[in-house]
Design an enzyme around this catalytic site. Structure first.
Site, PDB file in Angstrom:
ATOM      1  N   HIS A  48      51.116  42.430  47.532  1.00 49.69           N
ATOM      2  CA  HIS A  48      51.977  41.432  48.163  1.00 49.69           C
ATOM      3  C   HIS A  48      51.173  40.207  48.628  1.00 49.69           C
ATOM      4  O   HIS A  48      51.528  39.549  49.597  1.00 49.69           O
ATOM      5  CB  HIS A  48      52.732  42.059  49.350  1.00 49.69           C
ATOM      6  CG  HIS A  48      53.641  43.183  48.932  1.00 49.69           C
ATOM      7  ND1 HIS A  48      54.296  43.987  49.834  1.00 49.69           N
ATOM      8  CD2 HIS A  48      54.008  43.636  47.714  1.00 49.69           C
ATOM      9  CE1 HIS A  48      55.014  44.898  49.178  1.00 49.69           C
ATOM     10  NE2 HIS A  48      54.843  44.697  47.889  1.00 49.69           N
TER      11      HIS A  48
HETATM   12  C1  LIG Z   1      51.955  45.930  40.542  1.00 48.74           C
HETATM   13  C2  LIG Z   1      52.851  45.203  41.498  1.00 48.74           C
HETATM   14  C3  LIG Z   1      53.853  45.906  42.180  1.00 48.74           C
HETATM   15  C4  LIG Z   1      54.688  45.247  43.078  1.00 48.74           C
HETATM   16  N1  LIG Z   1      55.765  45.915  43.598  1.00 48.74           N
HETATM   17  C5  LIG Z   1      56.719  45.205  44.262  1.00 48.74           C
HETATM   18  C6  LIG Z   1      57.969  45.791  44.603  1.00 48.74           C
HETATM   19  O1  LIG Z   1      58.254  46.957  44.272  1.00 48.74           O
HETATM   20  N2  LIG Z   1      58.866  45.032  45.292  1.00 48.74           N
HETATM   21  C7  LIG Z   1      58.595  43.740  45.649  1.00 48.74           C
HETATM   22  O2  LIG Z   1      59.443  43.116  46.300  1.00 48.74           O
HETATM   23  N3  LIG Z   1      57.428  43.153  45.311  1.00 48.74           N
HETATM   24  C8  LIG Z   1      56.507  43.841  44.597  1.00 48.74           C
HETATM   25  N4  LIG Z   1      55.368  43.213  44.194  1.00 48.74           N
HETATM   26  C9  LIG Z   1      55.132  41.811  44.614  1.00 48.74           C
HETATM   27  C10 LIG Z   1      55.988  40.825  43.850  1.00 48.74           C
HETATM   28  O3  LIG Z   1      56.213  41.283  42.535  1.00 48.74           O
HETATM   29  C11 LIG Z   1      55.291  39.458  43.825  1.00 48.74           C
HETATM   30  O4  LIG Z   1      54.996  39.065  45.148  1.00 48.74           O
HETATM   31  C12 LIG Z   1      56.172  38.384  43.195  1.00 48.74           C
HETATM   32  O5  LIG Z   1      56.665  38.831  41.956  1.00 48.74           O
HETATM   33  C13 LIG Z   1      55.399  37.087  43.019  1.00 48.74           C
HETATM   34  O6  LIG Z   1      56.278  36.103  42.525  1.00 48.74           O
HETATM   35  P1  LIG Z   1      55.784  34.623  42.197  1.00 48.74           P
HETATM   36  O7  LIG Z   1      56.959  33.875  41.688  1.00 48.74           O
HETATM   37  O8  LIG Z   1      55.035  34.084  43.366  1.00 48.74           O
HETATM   38  O9  LIG Z   1      54.687  34.816  41.047  1.00 48.74           O
HETATM   39  P2  LIG Z   1      54.806  35.578  39.643  1.00 48.74           P
HETATM   40  O10 LIG Z   1      56.050  36.362  39.525  1.00 48.74           O
HETATM   41  O11 LIG Z   1      53.529  36.297  39.444  1.00 48.74           O
HETATM   42  O12 LIG Z   1      54.942  34.387  38.595  1.00 48.74           O
HETATM   43  C14 LIG Z   1      53.918  33.510  38.245  1.00 48.74           C
HETATM   44  C15 LIG Z   1      54.053  33.221  36.753  1.00 48.74           C
HETATM   45  O13 LIG Z   1      53.286  32.072  36.409  1.00 48.74           O
HETATM   46  C16 LIG Z   1      52.627  32.300  35.180  1.00 48.74           C
HETATM   47  N5  LIG Z   1      51.471  31.405  35.139  1.00 48.74           N
HETATM   48  C17 LIG Z   1      50.386  31.430  35.959  1.00 48.74           C
HETATM   49  N6  LIG Z   1      49.546  30.441  35.637  1.00 48.74           N
HETATM   50  C18 LIG Z   1      50.101  29.763  34.609  1.00 48.74           C
HETATM   51  C19 LIG Z   1      49.692  28.632  33.849  1.00 48.74           C
HETATM   52  N7  LIG Z   1      48.545  27.993  34.098  1.00 48.74           N
HETATM   53  N8  LIG Z   1      50.500  28.203  32.843  1.00 48.74           N
HETATM   54  C20 LIG Z   1      51.684  28.853  32.587  1.00 48.74           C
HETATM   55  N9  LIG Z   1      52.108  29.923  33.281  1.00 48.74           N
HETATM   56  C21 LIG Z   1      51.325  30.368  34.286  1.00 48.74           C
HETATM   57  C22 LIG Z   1      52.305  33.776  35.208  1.00 48.74           C
HETATM   58  O14 LIG Z   1      52.063  34.292  33.936  1.00 48.74           O
HETATM   59  C23 LIG Z   1      53.552  34.354  35.871  1.00 48.74           C
HETATM   60  O15 LIG Z   1      54.543  34.690  34.935  1.00 48.74           O
HETATM   61  C24 LIG Z   1      54.504  43.863  43.321  1.00 48.74           C
HETATM   62  C25 LIG Z   1      53.520  43.160  42.631  1.00 48.74           C
HETATM   63  C26 LIG Z   1      52.711  43.797  41.722  1.00 48.74           C
HETATM   64  C27 LIG Z   1      51.667  42.990  40.972  1.00 48.74           C
END
Ligand SMILES: Cc1cc2nc3c(=O)[nH]c(=O)nc-3n(C[C@H](O)[C@H](O)[C@H](O)COP(=O)(O)OP(=O)(O)OC[C@H]3O[C@@H](n4cnc5c(N)ncnc54)[C@H](O)[C@@H]3O)c2cc1C
Ligand SMILES: *[C@@H]1O[C@H](CO)[C@@H](O)[C@H](O)[C@H]1NC(C)=O
Ligand SMILES: *[C@@H]1O[C@H](CO)[C@@H](O)[C@H](O)[C@H]1NC(C)=O
Ligand SMILES: *[C@@H]1O[C@H](CO)[C@@H](O)[C@H](O)[C@H]1NC(C)=O
Ligand SMILES: *[C@@H]1O[C@H](CO)[C@@H](O)[C@H](O)[C@H]1NC(C)=O
Length: 526
Positions: free
Chosen positions: A464
């Site tokens: 997280h």
């Molecule tokens: C293993 C795991 C288990 C988890 N379990 C839970 C759970 O059960 N419940 C819960 O609520 N949360 C959970 N979390 C946390 C939650 O999933 C994350 O906090 C959340 O998904 C993050 O969202 P975000 O939009 O910030 O980033 P992300 O969803 O990570 O999105 C970022 C995106 O940007 C893309 N990207 C990055 N850099 C570039 C670039 N330079 N060019 C193009 N694309 C790029 C990446 O590929 C990715 O697709 C978990 C996380 C993980 C890793």
């Protein structure tokens, strides 16, 4: 009281679950939007909005903005569709044990603290590899964020109507985890609830009754397919700026990107569309807590000295980019004495202590293709220690360097000791002993001094992590980057604490919420 009733229901559910039938698979979504990995389709084109990162927050944002405007959503990873490791519940955890440097849907990284971690690298982002546990943020969090309560509720409901499901039944291990929490005094019992409330609850999930995962990419079905372009397998290298000397104004006018498996020097460009000779739309970074600070730095926005070290031309000297990184310290105890072959089981039950400071979940995770471990994990909800992120190279496909400083503060260490004591109690509960059919349990630390050492040695991530572009320091309350026009950040990098029981729900909600706000903002001006 109701405990008896819970017991009865759960026993019924248990026997149901043990019946062991499997559900048929459903056909994959109803995808009308255009997904391509052909960079030529996008190279040189202009869009009203360019969203970098097709992750948890980026997808609902793209869907919403495409209702009125042309949108390019650009994602470095590939498609989640047709990949069983992403879509099937029974492969939960598999992406985490099959990582490689450039291609795998989970990108492995080790923080400077020495703790192993992962982040999503696929359309759907981390929602495509996570535990699927869904819980809204508390009212306090919503209040502190300055969000409109009614709009927040509508945005959560929009998400929930599309990709969130109550459990059809609790797996045997989740039922046992539920009992062990109640037995250990994590009360009251809240039954099924999407709210962040103290006590023990059953949550919603992005896994449906067929055991199929609904990633944030499924929300793209709600967009306008005529105005939405989804480019996958393309990594954004940097933001392109326009400097208007007369107005002393720096504006994001587009992005530079490469094919993810291609040559770093073979770059392409896409731009923000001009209307009557001026740009109204934005480049919006939604690349996650590691990706978005990294991209600002690679684009010349960040601490001057750091950029100089990497020969990156300075656009804006901003010392707070990459600051305030945080990961909730987690302790996990393996309750079975050795690896076994069980079906992986994502968390569906959570315990939240009465002071709201500790959150407990349980899962069965694969260690390899034929072995699993059963665990109970707890995280500190409000750690005070913070770290920072810095570039370690200029390849946007590689990880930046990040340090979280787990348990660096005395407060965090004290809380960790208390958390471990509670975990011990849960792990030794009758419910868990009964489930495992074992008398011998893993030896856990007991003396307080031992527990401090135990915490230091065993602290890990529950994934997280957040921060790096905090609201009020890198972006304003509308998620606009200070000092630059036409550039926003919207993802976990803007959070100074992890919302709700788990953060995904609030990131999904935020993409929708902020999309609606931007649409309204533009209607107002017209
Ligand atoms: C293993 C795991 C288990 C988890 N379990 C839970 C759970 O059960 N419940 C819960 O609520 N949360 C959970 N979390 C946390 C939650 O999933 C994350 O906090 C959340 O998904 C993050 O969202 P975000 O939009 O910030 O980033 P992300 O969803 O990570 O999105 C970022 C995106 O940007 C893309 N990207 C990055 N850099 C570039 C670039 N330079 N060019 C193009 N694309 C790029 C990446 O590929 C990715 O697709 C978990 C996380 C993980 C890793
Ligand atoms: C993305 O790249 C991978 C690996 O090269 C490839 O298997 C996949 O088909 C690509 N995705 C799309 C949608 O073209
Ligand atoms: C562009 O300018 C024309 C003429 O000034 C005006 O009628 C039109 O509404 C403008 N369009 C936009 C999108 O602002
Ligand atoms: C998994 O497979 C390996 C190699 O085939 C074998 O040595 C091991 O005992 C198996 N483990 C389990 C838990 O079945
Ligand atoms: C130009 O803008 C920057 C950032 O907004 C500001 O710090 C600076 O003082 C401005 N310079 C002039 C000459 O107005």
């Amino acid at each position: 009281m109701e405990l008896q009733q819970i017991l009865l229901t759960s026993i019924l559910l248990l026997s149901f679950a043990n019946f062991g039938f499997s559900f048929p698979s459903q056909p994959q979504g109803n995808r009308k939007w255009h997904m391509t990995s052909d960079v030529k389709e996008v190279s040189g084109k202009s869009y009203d909005y360019i969203i970098v990162g097709g992750g948890t927050c980026g997808c609902p944002l793209a869907a919403t903005l495409s209702q009125k405007f042309s949108v390019l959503l650009i994602e470095r990873g590939g498609s989640p569709y047709g990949n069983p490791y992403v879509t099937e519940r029974r492969y939960y955890g598999f992406p985490l044990i099959q990582t490689d440097k450039y291609m795998s849907v989970a990108q492995f990284f080790t923080s400077q603290d020495g703790v192993a971690n992962v982040r999503g690298r696929v359309l759907g982002g981390s929602s495509a590899i996570n535990g699927g546990f869904y819980s809204r943020a508390s009212d306090e969090f919503v209040g502190k964020s300055g969000w409109d309560k009614k709009m927040v509720k509508e945005a959560y409901e929009w998400v929930e109507s599309k990709v969130v499901f109550p459990p059809f039944f609790l797996s045997p291990w989740q039922s046992v985890a539920e009992f062990s929490l109640l037995e250990s005094g994590v009360l009251p019992y809240n039954g099924y609830s999407l709210e962040h409330v103290k006590g023990t609850k059953i949550s919603g999930s992005v896994f449906d009754a067929f055991g199929r995962r609904h990633t944030s990419a499924d929300l793209l079905d709600a967009g306008n397919p005529k105005l939405l372009t989804v480019l996958v397998n393309a990594t954004v290298k940097s933001i392109i700026f326009d400097h208007n000397g007369n107005k002393n104004e720096t504006r994001a006018k587009g992005i530079r990107f490469i094919q993810s498996h291609g040559n770093l020097e073979q770059t392409h460009e896409a731009f923000i569309k001009k209307h009557n000779n001026s740009r109204r739309g934005d480049v919006i970074l939604a690349a996650g807590a590691l990706g978005s600070p990294q991209l600002l730095l690679l684009s010349g926005i960040g601490p001057k000295e750091q950029l100089k070290k990497f020969n990156i031309p300075l656009v804006l000297d901003m010392k707070n980019v990459g600051k305030g990184m945080q990961d909730n310290p987690c302790i996990a105890v393996l309750v079975d004495s050795k690896p076994q072959k069980r079906i992986p089981d994502p968390p569906q039950v959570a315990g939240i202590t009465s002071d709201l400071k500790v959150i407990i979940e349980a899962a069965i995770l694969p260690l390899s293709s034929n072995s699993t471990r059963v665990n109970v994990a707890a995280k500190l909800a409000f750690p005070s220690s913070r770290g920072f992120l810095e570039l370690s190279n200029t390849d946007p496909r590689l990880n930046p360097s990040v340090r979280f400083n787990y348990l660096a503060s005395e407060d965090d260490m004290e809380e960790c000791v208390k958390m471990t004591q509670l975990l011990n109690k849960i792990a030794r509960s009758k419910s868990i002993a009964f489930f495992l059919g074992e008398s011998s349990q893993n030896k856990l630390a007991s003396a307080e001094d031992d527990m401090r050492k135990f915490c230091k040695k065993n602290v890990r991530t529950i994934y997280h992590y957040h921060g790096g572009n905090l609201v009020g320091s890198v972006v304003d309350k509308d998620y606009k980057v200070y000092g630059v026009k036409g550039l926003r950040v919207l993802d976990g990098s803007t959070f100074s604490e992890s919302p709700g029981t788990n953060p995904m729900a609030t990131l999904l909600m935020l993409g929708r919420y902020q999309g609606i706000k931007i649409l309204r903002e533009r209607e107002g001006v017209k």
